[in-house]
Design a protein around this motif. Structure first.
Motif: not given
Lengths: 148, 148
Positions: A64-89
């Motif tokens: 969790y900590r890493t993903l949050e940090m990486f998202e801020g750094l532009g290394i990963v992107k959080r994606l949202h799905f129509p069914d309400g879920g989300h994932g990272y790329a």
DNA sequence: TATCAAATGAGAATAATTTTCAATTGGGCT
DNA sequence: AGCCCAATTGAAAATTATTCTCATTTGATA
């Protein structure tokens, strides 16, 4: 740390981290590796599982900590799905957009910005100053279209 | 049920519900009212609180069930914020886009579709067939810009 | 106004995320 | 190569978010 893998994305992440004075830990690099080598976006749990496969024991909180940090750094992107879920790329650089296959959650990047030529004038008439945008295209990838 | 409020959006929702053979309950109409009369998007908890103010006791599960249903019907839209949170806004009709103020989470609709004239050809070269999109513009509303 | 499937409420159950804090470790410096 | 220390991690508890269950209530239709 020992290296069982090597790729440009790994060095890219190292570089970004070093610039910010952050440490390149085995866990962080494993997250990069896992996301980059996956053609589909992954949930937090999936990332956790795969990182554990690589490194043995790894705390979920670290993911969790890493993903949050990486998202801020532009290394990963959080994606949202129509069914309400989300994932990272994995997402090298800030301004990349993504297409998501609604069947397999596969992610496909594209550099062209769909709203680049959009005239915000009519929209900004309301006084709203647009600074950023979030765009995701949904559809079917070749494989899932064939399988259907 | 008794009506303490009345608006076109209420009748709109009633209509959509009736068409689908779904009941127009006090709770559902209250959710519509709460969302429609709010200029900012609301979290599930905020919606719950406001509906309770209107109707007295109301179960949280009902709010979740209603929001999920309404999203499917195109009556509400779920918005995602850069900080990872999300909220809901009233959204009459399927294809409306939203600007979100990153300061106050205010929501502003606009009917023009920014990607309408975008040529997907280059993107679809990868074999991906685009069927839908999710777009949110981020920025500052007038009030927050002045306050800053 | 009686009927009944649909919808609700309350709370338990589950899932998702964050926090806490002692133990570990990467990276700079000899 | 080894030391140092702030940054990072792991584990578990705490918190928050969401879903489920089932007995009770209610809207819509006749």
């Amino acid at each position: 740390m020992k290296k069982d893998f090597e790729c440009t994305q790994e060095s890219y992440a190292r570089e970004v981290l070093r610039e910010k004075g952050l440490k390149s830990t085995a866990q962080r690099l494993a997250v990069v590796h896992v996301l980059h080598t996956s053609r589909k976006s992954l949930s937090v749990g999936e990332i956790h599982d795969r990182v554990k496969d690589m490194l043995g024991t790894t705390g979920l909180a670290t993911i969790y900590r890493t993903l949050e940090m990486f998202e801020g750094l532009g290394i990963v992107k959080r994606l949202h799905f129509p069914d309400g879920g989300h994932g990272y790329a994995f997402s090298q650089g800030e301004h990349v957009h993504h297409m998501v296959c609604v069947d397999c959650r596969g992610v496909f990047d594209f550099p062209e910005c769909p709203v680049e030529n959009f005239d915000y004038a009519s929209v900004e008439k309301q006084g709203f100053r647009v600074k950023n945008h979030f765009i995701q295209l949904f559809g079917q990838c070749v494989k899932c279209a064939e399988a259907a």
